[in-house]
Scaffold this motif. Structure first.
Motif, PDB file in Angstrom:
ATOM      1  N   ILE A  64      46.289  31.749  60.145  1.00  0.00           N
ATOM      2  CA  ILE A  64      45.878  30.824  59.096  1.00  0.00           C
ATOM      3  C   ILE A  64      45.848  31.584  57.777  1.00  0.00           C
ATOM      4  N   GLY A  65      46.347  30.954  56.723  1.00  0.00           N
ATOM      5  CA  GLY A  65      46.363  31.573  55.403  1.00  0.00           C
ATOM      6  C   GLY A  65      45.406  30.892  54.451  1.00  0.00           C
ATOM      7  N   PRO A  66      45.252  31.427  53.241  1.00  0.00           N
ATOM      8  CA  PRO A  66      44.374  30.797  52.242  1.00  0.00           C
ATOM      9  C   PRO A  66      44.900  29.417  51.846  1.00  0.00           C
ATOM     10  N   ASN A  67      43.986  28.543  51.530  1.00  0.00           N
ATOM     11  CA  ASN A  67      44.360  27.214  51.039  1.00  0.00           C
ATOM     12  C   ASN A  67      44.489  27.315  49.519  1.00  0.00           C
ATOM     13  N   TRP A  68      45.692  27.698  49.056  1.00  0.00           N
ATOM     14  CA  TRP A  68      45.914  27.963  47.639  1.00  0.00           C
ATOM     15  C   TRP A  68      45.717  26.710  46.777  1.00  0.00           C
ATOM     16  N   LEU A  69      46.114  25.567  47.289  1.00  0.00           N
ATOM     17  CA  LEU A  69      45.948  24.336  46.522  1.00  0.00           C
ATOM     18  C   LEU A  69      44.470  23.996  46.340  1.00  0.00           C
ATOM     19  N   LEU A  70      43.671  24.238  47.370  1.00  0.00           N
ATOM     20  CA  LEU A  70      42.236  24.006  47.246  1.00  0.00           C
ATOM     21  C   LEU A  70      41.620  24.948  46.210  1.00  0.00           C
ATOM     22  N   ILE A  71      42.059  26.197  46.210  1.00  0.00           N
ATOM     23  CA  ILE A  71      41.570  27.150  45.213  1.00  0.00           C
ATOM     24  C   ILE A  71      41.913  26.670  43.808  1.00  0.00           C
ATOM     25  N   TRP A  72      43.135  26.164  43.623  1.00  0.00           N
ATOM     26  CA  TRP A  72      43.553  25.674  42.310  1.00  0.00           C
ATOM     27  C   TRP A  72      42.698  24.481  41.882  1.00  0.00           C
ATOM     28  N   VAL A 137      34.449  27.931  46.690  1.00  0.00           N
ATOM     29  CA  VAL A 137      35.688  27.773  47.467  1.00  0.00           C
ATOM     30  C   VAL A 137      35.384  27.800  48.959  1.00  0.00           C
ATOM     31  N   PHE A 138      34.496  28.683  49.392  1.00  0.00           N
ATOM     32  CA  PHE A 138      34.131  28.778  50.806  1.00  0.00           C
ATOM     33  C   PHE A 138      33.558  27.448  51.305  1.00  0.00           C
ATOM     34  N   VAL A 139      32.612  26.904  50.534  1.00  0.00           N
ATOM     35  CA  VAL A 139      31.983  25.639  50.932  1.00  0.00           C
ATOM     36  C   VAL A 139      32.992  24.496  50.895  1.00  0.00           C
ATOM     37  N   MET A 140      33.823  24.448  49.855  1.00  0.00           N
ATOM     38  CA  MET A 140      34.788  23.359  49.720  1.00  0.00           C
ATOM     39  C   MET A 140      35.876  23.417  50.788  1.00  0.00           C
ATOM     40  N   ALA A 141      36.211  24.624  51.229  1.00  0.00           N
ATOM     41  CA  ALA A 141      37.190  24.742  52.317  1.00  0.00           C
ATOM     42  C   ALA A 141      36.619  24.148  53.607  1.00  0.00           C
ATOM     43  N   ILE A 142      35.343  24.398  53.862  1.00  0.00           N
ATOM     44  CA  ILE A 142      34.697  23.807  55.042  1.00  0.00           C
ATOM     45  C   ILE A 142      34.634  22.287  54.910  1.00  0.00           C
ATOM     46  N   VAL A 143      34.293  21.804  53.697  1.00  0.00           N
ATOM     47  CA  VAL A 143      34.238  20.360  53.450  1.00  0.00           C
ATOM     48  C   VAL A 143      35.606  19.720  53.662  1.00  0.00           C
ATOM     49  N   ALA A 144      36.651  20.369  53.140  1.00  0.00           N
ATOM     50  CA  ALA A 144      38.001  19.820  53.250  1.00  0.00           C
ATOM     51  C   ALA A 144      38.469  19.767  54.702  1.00  0.00           C
ATOM     52  N   GLU A 145      38.241  20.849  55.438  1.00  0.00           N
ATOM     53  CA  GLU A 145      38.675  20.874  56.836  1.00  0.00           C
ATOM     54  C   GLU A 145      37.856  19.907  57.684  1.00  0.00           C
ATOM     55  N   THR A 146      36.565  19.761  57.372  1.00  0.00           N
ATOM     56  CA  THR A 146      35.747  18.781  58.088  1.00  0.00           C
ATOM     57  C   THR A 146      36.237  17.372  57.822  1.00  0.00           C
ATOM     58  N   TRP A 164      38.641  19.146  67.971  1.00  0.00           N
ATOM     59  CA  TRP A 164      37.583  20.154  67.978  1.00  0.00           C
ATOM     60  C   TRP A 164      38.163  21.561  68.041  1.00  0.00           C
ATOM     61  N   ALA A 165      39.207  21.749  68.842  1.00  0.00           N
ATOM     62  CA  ALA A 165      39.862  23.054  68.922  1.00  0.00           C
ATOM     63  C   ALA A 165      40.511  23.417  67.588  1.00  0.00           C
ATOM     64  N   TYR A 166      41.135  22.413  66.944  1.00  0.00           N
ATOM     65  CA  TYR A 166      41.742  22.635  65.628  1.00  0.00           C
ATOM     66  C   TYR A 166      40.671  23.011  64.607  1.00  0.00           C
ATOM     67  N   TYR A 167      39.573  22.284  64.632  1.00  0.00           N
ATOM     68  CA  TYR A 167      38.499  22.509  63.656  1.00  0.00           C
ATOM     69  C   TYR A 167      37.906  23.904  63.805  1.00  0.00           C
ATOM     70  N   GLN A 168      37.646  24.319  65.040  1.00  0.00           N
ATOM     71  CA  GLN A 168      37.064  25.641  65.273  1.00  0.00           C
ATOM     72  C   GLN A 168      37.999  26.758  64.837  1.00  0.00           C
ATOM     73  N   ARG A 169      39.278  26.579  65.077  1.00  0.00           N
ATOM     74  CA  ARG A 169      40.247  27.645  64.782  1.00  0.00           C
ATOM     75  C   ARG A 169      40.551  27.754  63.298  1.00  0.00           C
ATOM     76  N   VAL A 170      40.650  26.621  62.615  1.00  0.00           N
ATOM     77  CA  VAL A 170      41.140  26.611  61.248  1.00  0.00           C
ATOM     78  C   VAL A 170      40.024  26.765  60.217  1.00  0.00           C
ATOM     79  N   SER A 174      40.145  29.605  57.304  1.00  0.00           N
ATOM     80  CA  SER A 174      40.587  29.115  56.000  1.00  0.00           C
ATOM     81  C   SER A 174      39.522  29.347  54.936  1.00  0.00           C
ATOM     82  N   ALA A 175      38.261  29.115  55.283  1.00  0.00           N
ATOM     83  CA  ALA A 175      37.174  29.290  54.315  1.00  0.00           C
ATOM     84  C   ALA A 175      37.027  30.754  53.903  1.00  0.00           C
ATOM     85  N   ILE A 176      37.111  31.667  54.878  1.00  0.00           N
ATOM     86  CA  ILE A 176      36.954  33.098  54.580  1.00  0.00           C
ATOM     87  C   ILE A 176      38.098  33.588  53.700  1.00  0.00           C
ATOM     88  N   LEU A 177      39.338  33.293  54.099  1.00  0.00           N
ATOM     89  CA  LEU A 177      40.495  33.781  53.346  1.00  0.00           C
ATOM     90  C   LEU A 177      40.572  33.144  51.959  1.00  0.00           C
TER      91      LEU A 177
END
Length: 202
Positions: A64-72, A137-146, A164-170, A174-177
């Motif tokens: 999994i890589g950073p969510n560059w669009l979310l960062i923008w 960004v960390f919080v918003m990445a969790i919000v977006a993936e949720t 659930w497997a997708y959510y746990q893995r991604v 994504s939030a950390i990176l």
């Protein structure tokens, strides 16, 4: 009358020192300034689109890589209105849909990220330093993936176990990176937008 020096030669006149004046953004023609601003905005968006499927060393965790669009979207929304942040998130979400899959649409999740970021920053609850931006960004990445996981659930074509497997893995990866790499994108954009803000205020 010039007084000769001890060597018998007159002292040569001192050379005038000319200071080169650096041309600031305020000296630019308003039309060119507007073109430069839009070029940086559009160029940075397309750079994020190119980086989205790319995996450089240090930008990957569990594939999994950073969510560059979310960062923008976060970088854009922290200093703008709720409407502007929401609209930017929707536009970038539609662009991501064009690259990946429109079902479920990323415009909903990124639009909500833009809305929420501008909303919490409207009264300036959080200061705009690197640590604060990374935290947002960390919080918003969790919000977006949720939100994306809920949209997958509502679509009804995927099982709960798969979601659930997708959510746990991604989500956590994504939030950390995304939070770690957020300053790389936020800093140059923020510097440019701050300069533009100063120019427009004069």
């Amino acid at each position: 009358m010039k007084i000769p020096s001890f060597s018998g030669k007159s002292k040569p006149p001192e050379r005038k020192k000319f200071r080169t004046r650096q041309k600031s953004l305020a000296d630019w023609h308003p039309g060119w300034l507007r073109v430069a601003d839009w070029s940086i905005i559009v160029g940075s968006v397309f750079l994020c689109l190119l980086l989205l499927p790319t995996r450089f060393p240090g930008t990957e965790l569990l594939r999994i890589g950073p969510n560059w669009l979310l960062i923008w979207v976060v970088a854009w929304s922290v200093k703008r209105s709720v409407w502007s942040g929401t609209l930017a998130g929707i536009i970038l979400g539609l662009l991501q849909d064009a690259m990946t899959s429109p079902e479920p649409s990323h415009a909903i999740t990124l639009g909500f990220v833009g809305f929420l970021t501008a909303l919490i920053q409207k009264p300036r609850f959080i200061q705009e330093d690197f640590i604060s931006i990374a935290l947002i960004v960390f919080v918003m990445a969790i919000v977006a993936e949720t939100g994306f996981g809920l949209l997958l659930k509502l679509s009804g074509d995927r099982s709960t176990d798969f979601i659930w497997a997708y959510y746990q893995r991604v989500t956590l990866a994504s939030a950390i990176l995304s939070s770690l790499w957020a300053p790389v994108l936020y800093y140059p954009l923020n510097v440019w937008w701050e300069k533009m803000k100063l120019v427009n205020s004069h």
